[in-house]
Scaffold this motif. Structure first.
Motif, PDB file in Angstrom:
ATOM      1  N   GLU A   1       0.822  -1.216   0.000  1.00  9.13           N
ATOM      2  CA  GLU A   1       0.000   0.000   0.000  1.00  9.13           C
ATOM      3  C   GLU A   1       0.855   1.265   0.000  1.00  9.13           C
ATOM      4  O   GLU A   1       0.360   2.348  -0.302  1.00  9.13           O
ATOM      5  CB  GLU A   1      -0.936   0.010   1.216  1.00  9.13           C
ATOM      6  N   ARG A   2       2.141   1.112   0.333  1.00  8.46           N
ATOM      7  CA  ARG A   2       3.025   2.287   0.326  1.00  8.46           C
ATOM      8  C   ARG A   2       3.108   2.921  -1.053  1.00  8.46           C
ATOM      9  O   ARG A   2       3.427   4.109  -1.178  1.00  8.46           O
ATOM     10  CB  ARG A   2       4.430   1.885   0.788  1.00  8.46           C
ATOM     11  N   LEU A   3       2.825   2.130  -2.107  1.00 10.47           N
ATOM     12  CA  LEU A   3       2.961   2.614  -3.478  1.00 10.47           C
ATOM     13  C   LEU A   3       1.690   3.266  -4.009  1.00 10.47           C
ATOM     14  O   LEU A   3       1.693   3.812  -5.112  1.00 10.47           O
ATOM     15  CB  LEU A   3       3.364   1.454  -4.394  1.00 10.47           C
ATOM     16  N   GLU A   4       0.602   3.189  -3.252  1.00  9.64           N
ATOM     17  CA  GLU A   4      -0.625   3.842  -3.686  1.00  9.64           C
ATOM     18  C   GLU A   4      -0.511   5.348  -3.481  1.00  9.64           C
ATOM     19  O   GLU A   4       0.372   5.836  -2.769  1.00  9.64           O
ATOM     20  CB  GLU A   4      -1.811   3.274  -2.901  1.00  9.64           C
ATOM     21  N   ASP A   5      -1.412   6.092  -4.110  1.00 14.30           N
ATOM     22  CA  ASP A   5      -1.330   7.561  -4.048  1.00 14.30           C
ATOM     23  C   ASP A   5      -1.297   8.071  -2.616  1.00 14.30           C
ATOM     24  O   ASP A   5      -0.511   8.964  -2.277  1.00 14.30           O
ATOM     25  CB  ASP A   5      -2.511   8.182  -4.801  1.00 14.30           C
ATOM     26  N   ASP A   6      -2.154   7.505  -1.763  1.00 16.23           N
ATOM     27  CA  ASP A   6      -2.193   7.952  -0.369  1.00 16.23           C
ATOM     28  C   ASP A   6      -0.874   7.662   0.338  1.00 16.23           C
ATOM     29  O   ASP A   6      -0.409   8.461   1.162  1.00 16.23           O
ATOM     30  CB  ASP A   6      -3.340   7.263   0.374  1.00 16.23           C
ATOM     31  N   GLY A   7      -0.269   6.513   0.022  1.00 14.97           N
ATOM     32  CA  GLY A   7       0.994   6.156   0.655  1.00 14.97           C
ATOM     33  C   GLY A   7       2.123   7.079   0.241  1.00 14.97           C
ATOM     34  O   GLY A   7       2.948   7.485   1.067  1.00 14.97           O
ATOM     35  N   VAL A   8       2.162   7.430  -1.040  1.00 10.95           N
ATOM     36  CA  VAL A   8       3.191   8.346  -1.537  1.00 10.95           C
ATOM     37  C   VAL A   8       3.022   9.724  -0.909  1.00 10.95           C
ATOM     38  O   VAL A   8       3.986  10.348  -0.455  1.00 10.95           O
ATOM     39  CB  VAL A   8       3.130   8.438  -3.073  1.00 10.95           C
ATOM     40  N   THR A   9       1.773  10.193  -0.864  1.00 15.80           N
ATOM     41  CA  THR A   9       1.502  11.507  -0.272  1.00 15.80           C
ATOM     42  C   THR A   9       1.884  11.541   1.196  1.00 15.80           C
ATOM     43  O   THR A   9       2.489  12.509   1.680  1.00 15.80           O
ATOM     44  CB  THR A   9       0.009  11.859  -0.428  1.00 15.80           C
ATOM     45  N   ALA A  10       1.552  10.468   1.916  1.00 12.32           N
ATOM     46  CA  ALA A  10       1.864  10.410   3.344  1.00 12.32           C
ATOM     47  C   ALA A  10       3.372  10.413   3.580  1.00 12.32           C
ATOM     48  O   ALA A  10       3.870  11.079   4.497  1.00 12.32           O
ATOM     49  CB  ALA A  10       1.235   9.165   3.964  1.00 12.32           C
ATOM     50  N   ALA A  11       4.114   9.673   2.754  1.00 12.18           N
ATOM     51  CA  ALA A  11       5.567   9.610   2.918  1.00 12.18           C
ATOM     52  C   ALA A  11       6.202  10.974   2.668  1.00 12.18           C
ATOM     53  O   ALA A  11       7.078  11.419   3.425  1.00 12.18           O
ATOM     54  CB  ALA A  11       6.155   8.569   1.973  1.00 12.18           C
ATOM     55  N   LYS A  12       5.764  11.648   1.615  1.00 11.81           N
ATOM     56  CA  LYS A  12       6.330  12.964   1.309  1.00 11.81           C
ATOM     57  C   LYS A  12       5.951  13.992   2.373  1.00 11.81           C
ATOM     58  O   LYS A  12       6.757  14.863   2.728  1.00 11.81           O
ATOM     59  CB  LYS A  12       5.863  13.411  -0.071  1.00 11.81           C
ATOM     60  N   SER A  13       4.732  13.880   2.898  1.00 17.05           N
ATOM     61  CA  SER A  13       4.310  14.785   3.960  1.00 17.05           C
ATOM     62  C   SER A  13       5.140  14.564   5.219  1.00 17.05           C
ATOM     63  O   SER A  13       5.518  15.519   5.909  1.00 17.05           O
ATOM     64  CB  SER A  13       2.825  14.565   4.260  1.00 17.05           C
TER      65      SER A  13
END
Length: 352
Positions: A187-199
């Motif tokens: 799930e880290r690769l889904e849009d929400d996961g990418v956004t959360a990591a960058k945030s």
């Protein structure tokens, strides 16, 4: 480097240097070493090439990227300070561990002089690593509740098995059983996961600095920056967990990035926090390059309990591991493809 009185085949040269033949080819591709050629056109390593390759191996052991190695060999020492600082920190950590061990030995000798013999556990603890982690739990379905135990957890641990072997369930069970462990799921690769990591990186300058430094090293080593790589590094570099379990670590990464990534992970050393990686990529799990601080865990196709596999031909489970691995190109082409087998009734109807 010991003298070489004849030309060596790349595989023999790699063995003497303590690296894989693939690593030697990579050094050649980057223009770091140029092997000679036999009359038949085969690559061959003489004394000069072996000396050069030994220099490369030594510099890599310090944690230099291939680009940094090239600059150093060309006489440019710019950018060495962070690498030497990290190497110094690692050596100082080893010294602290040695000092603690010396104190243990001194205490045991004092006890002996007073007539108290040390226990076996006390003697064994003299060889204990800085980070000693053990785990044991009952295996979930598709197994039958057998006890699974790892007593010697290394810094790099590969989890591999064919489709349907239960390796993902094993990974989740490890993440739950290991003390203070975290799971980096797909799930880290889904849009929400990418956004959360960058945030998370935006709000944590130290984490962002670590990720940026890692990406810089990886790109110099041939990797291609991508959201998949950034998200993965954000998880790997974050403080907190004492162990990490990563589902399909190669997901979203191309061949060159996978090779750079595993080289970067190896440079962390034996005392790094344990990392468990699900993989089916031969770029991540190169059986010829597995080191002493690495463990292979195979989930067999017949759902017998997971087993540790030694990385050499003939070892129990070695062939099963080898057949599970594929190149990054094949893995990308077959991602999401599930093998289909007709039912027995269908097979019978097709039989003339």
């Amino acid at each position: 480097m010991p003298s070489v009185n004849r030309l060596l085949h790349p595989s023999e040269a790699a063995k003497r240097l303590g690296v894989s033949a693939k690593a030697l080819r990579l050094y050649e591709q980057r223009g770091l070493v140029e092997p000679g050629r036999t009359e038949a056109g085969w690559r061959a390593y003489g004394q000069e090439e072996m000396d050069r390759a030994a220099e490369i191996v030594a510099l890599r052991a310090l944690g230099l990227s291939l680009a940094q190695v090239k600059r150093v060999l060309e006489g440019d020492s710019q950018g060495l300070e962070p690498t030497l600082a990290a190497h110094q920190a690692a050596l100082e950590a080893q010294l602290r561990q040695l000092a603690r061990t010396v104190e243990k030995v001194r205490g045991l000798r004092s006890d002996l002089m007073q007539g108290r013999a040390p226990t076996v556990d006390e003697l064994m603890n003299l060889q204990a690593p800085l980070r000693e982690v053990r785990v044991a739990f009952e295996l979930p379905w598709p197994w039958g509740g057998e006890l699974f135990e790892l007593r010697d957890i290394r810094s790099l641990n590969y989890i591999i098995g064919p489709l349907g072997s239960g390796k993902t369930r094993l990974a989740h069970s490890l993440a739950e059983a290991l003390p203070n462990a975290a799971m980096l799921a797909l799930e880290r690769l889904e849009d929400d996961g990418v956004t959360a990591a960058k945030s998370r990186m935006d709000s944590d300058p130290i984490l962002k600095s670590r990720v940026d430094e890692a990406i810089s090293w990886l790109v110099e080593d041939g990797a291609n920056s991508s959201d998949a790589l950034v998200v993965l590094l954000a998880g790997l570099e974050a403080d907190g967990p004492d162990a990490l379990v990563v589902d399909m670590i190669e997901q979203g990464l191309d061949h060159a990035t996978q090779e750079a990534l595993i080289a970067w992970l190896r440079r962390r050393g034996a005392n790094a926090r344990p990392l468990f990686m699900l993989t089916r990529s031969c770029a991540i799990l190169d059986l010829s390059a597995v080191g002493p601080d690495e463990t292979i865990i195979l989930c067999p196709a017949n759902h017998s309990p997971p087993m540790q596999v030694a990385p050499y031909p003939g070892a129990p489970g070695y062939e099963a591991v080898a057949t599970c691995l594929a190149s990054p190109e094949v893995r990308a082409r077959t991602a999401g493809v599930v093998a289909w087998r007709p039912s027995s009734g269908r097979l019978q109807s097709l039989t003339p």
